[in-house]
Design a protein around this motif. Structure first.
Motif, short mmCIF file in Angstrom:
data_model
loop_
_atom_site.label_atom_id
_atom_site.label_comp_id
_atom_site.label_asym_id
_atom_site.label_seq_id
_atom_site.Cartn_x
_atom_site.Cartn_y
_atom_site.Cartn_z
N MET A 210 0.85 -1.19 0.00
CA MET A 210 0.00 0.00 0.00
C MET A 210 0.89 1.25 0.00
N VAL B 236 1.11 5.85 -0.79
CA VAL B 236 0.37 7.07 -0.47
C VAL B 236 -0.74 7.36 -1.46
N LEU C 72 -3.62 5.42 -0.15
CA LEU C 72 -4.10 6.13 1.04
C LEU C 72 -5.02 7.28 0.63
N ALA C 73 -4.60 8.04 -0.38
CA ALA C 73 -5.43 9.15 -0.87
C ALA C 73 -6.75 8.63 -1.43
N GLN D 69 -8.90 7.90 1.44
CA GLN D 69 -9.36 9.13 2.10
C GLN D 69 -10.45 9.81 1.28
N ALA E 43 -0.98 3.02 8.37
CA ALA E 43 -0.90 4.02 7.30
C ALA E 43 -2.14 4.91 7.29
N GLY F 204 -2.58 6.34 11.32
CA GLY F 204 -1.37 6.96 11.89
C GLY F 204 -0.81 6.07 12.98
N PRO F 205 0.42 6.35 13.41
CA PRO F 205 1.10 5.45 14.34
C PRO F 205 0.47 5.40 15.73
N SER F 206 -0.42 6.33 16.04
CA SER F 206 -1.05 6.35 17.36
C SER F 206 -2.28 5.45 17.45
N SER G 254 -11.48 12.12 7.07
CA SER G 254 -10.39 11.49 6.32
C SER G 254 -10.22 10.02 6.65
N ARG H 225 -9.66 8.42 9.83
CA ARG H 225 -8.78 7.95 10.91
C ARG H 225 -9.55 7.11 11.93
N GLU I 129 4.57 1.08 17.60
CA GLU I 129 5.31 2.14 18.28
C GLU I 129 4.53 3.44 18.27
N PRO J 43 3.39 7.15 19.26
CA PRO J 43 4.20 8.26 19.76
C PRO J 43 4.27 8.20 21.28
#
Lengths: 325, 325
Positions: free
Chosen positions: B28, B30, B33-34, B37, B117, B120-122, B159, B161, B290, B292
């Motif tokens: 995958m 970007v 991803l778009a 989104q 992706a 996000g990493p959170s 978007s 998330r 991982e 943040p």
């Protein structure tokens, strides 16, 4: 013993470096995106070619000369600071109506591809500004967030969809460049405010993490990431900033209204067309700007208009004037 | 003449298809991803291998049998619908404490790489559910958004998330699968509510866009994207859903509190460790989770705990019970 605020500053500083992706070696990918989202800052190396950089540098030179020659002109900002006998220019706002080089740069496909990956396809350009340390001297930039946006700034923007892209015309080095605190984009508003107090009152104790950029690099920072810059003398450093936000956030939460979104979409489309017709645009792919149809307000703004979209004309928040940047 | 609502439905339906990325051909990127989104939905082909799918299918088979044998058991949900003499099971909540196969699947590196992706990493996992059309019959799923979250749902989640990942154990086809309205994730809350009324009262007039998935595909949908499914008879279709949200949004805006975030980070780490120690985990990369550091509340939840993290124990919103899914 360290306070919670001091501990957070220490942890944020401990990485010692910010992520870098070198576009001359490979395209930005989802791993780079995650690194940006985690740190709230990323250096995009080699985003702008030498020819383009030279043209933008010349246009910037002309604006800086104009700033000295006509102090007080609208959009040209000066400041009196330590030891200077008269105001020293350090900032020019609303670049797009001042020189075609800034419109052509605004449509750079390598810049916009990175921005679209970070903000999403609904991105619009918001602010554009030339910020410089003049050869005479440049003022200190205290530790700050660019904009304390929204009631829940971290929920809306912690991941960096409100992002500032700085195009470096001159290199930065540890002593004259921006420093930041990676990860501080996730700090709640009260923690960030307390940290800013600590950082600015103990200025020399908190060097943060230096953002080292070469000429032609683009440095992207989440507008919530704490950053600062030292006062500099006898050394010029010029950065062109374009800020971007997601259209649906701007429409729902402001600070600008939906008409602003439509105007900014029109402006970006015109910049893209101008670049495609320019010498720089020859032989490069045109950036395909395709915001989702539901935030694509293009029809509402299909009529001609200027490039200077004054923030105050489209401002929805209670305070009348845009916050200082 | 079409109303504004009917026009929006027509435009959203007109693409006729949803984006697809085939992981057996490339990772995958970007651009995918778009596309997600923009549309609010994407099919990730070949995300789950045949061996793993078989094990999850067997575990799902056992849960469906248990649903028939012990109606009314906690977490096993049935419904009486048209023509059925007795309640028909269609959903099992809180999968992680019911079979190791769901914990191992929850740690799939190909699944989590895609989720990271998008969110996000959170990211943290929130809900996990087995939804199925039983061989006897499966009820209609009316047009809906999964969750009318937050005061400004589109600004926070337009978007995508907040995302639901459906792992398909059986293929879907136009007549028995989910249909959606691409881009409806950007509709303001009042428009979405009006559209849901129109769509459900004129059910046969609005087929939407079919989401065609093969066994082993993962279908990701923004929880704001309008979707529905028809009633089905004599045809089994089973989907394991895992929902994900960004930790900083959950901490700031709910519906769960920060302790929930910490518990869910612990649970995901335990799933990852369990997968690494399993036969499936041999010879595959371990997903590096991982978040943040500033939303990584791991220490607060480092003590052992179960896998069933009841929503109501961590609920911050005014209404006492989690909203129905």
């Amino acid at each position: 013993m360290l306070s919670d605020i001091e501990r957070r500053i220490e942890v944020a500083s401990s990485s010692g470096q910010v992520p870098v992706v070198d576009l001359t070696r490979r395209a930005m990918d989802v791993t780079d995106l995650a690194a940006f989202q985690r740190a709230g800052v990323i250096v995009v190396r080699g985003a702008i070619g030498a020819t383009e950089r030279r043209e933008v540098a010349q246009a910037s030179r002309r604006l800086i000369q104009r700033a000295w020659q006509a102090p007080g002109e609208r959009d040209f900002v000066s400041s009196v600071f330590s030891g200077q006998p008269e105001p020293v220019p350090y900032k020019v706002d609303y670049l797009l109506d001042k020189d075609p080089a800034f419109r052509i740069l605004a449509a750079s496909p390598s810049l916009l591809t990175v921005v679209a990956a970070i903000v999403g396809p609904s991105f619009i350009p918001t602010w554009e500004t030339l910020v410089f340390k003049d050869k005479v001297a440049g003022p200190r930039l205290p530790w700050h967030r660019d904009c304390a946006a929204y009631d829940s700034p971290v929920a809306v923007g912690g991941s960096g969809r409100q992002v500032d892209a700085g195009i470096y015309l001159d290199p930065s080095r540890p002593g004259n460049g921006v420093r930041c605190l990676p990860g501080s984009c996730y700090w709640p508003a009260d923690v960030a405010a307390a940290a800013i107090d600590v950082l600015n009152s103990g200025w020399d104790d908190y060097p943060g993490v230096p953002v080292l950029a070469q000429a032609g690099d683009v440095v992207l920072h989440n507008i919530l990431t704490l950053h600062s810059a030292p006062e500099v003398k006898g050394e010029e450093r010029r950065v062109v900033y374009y800020e971007y936000r997601p259209a649906e956030v701007e429409i729902a939460l402001g600070p600008h209204n939906a008409d602003y979104v439509a105007q900014k979409q029109r402006v970006l489309r015109q910049c893209i067309a101008e670049r495609a017709a320019s010498a720089l645009g020859e032989g490069e792919p045109v950036f395909r700007y395709e915001p989702p149809v539901e935030v694509g307000l293009g029809e509402a703004a299909s009529s001609e208009g200027g490039f200077r979209i004054a923030h105050s004309d489209y401002w929805t928040w209670a305070h009348a004037e845009p916050e200082p940047r």
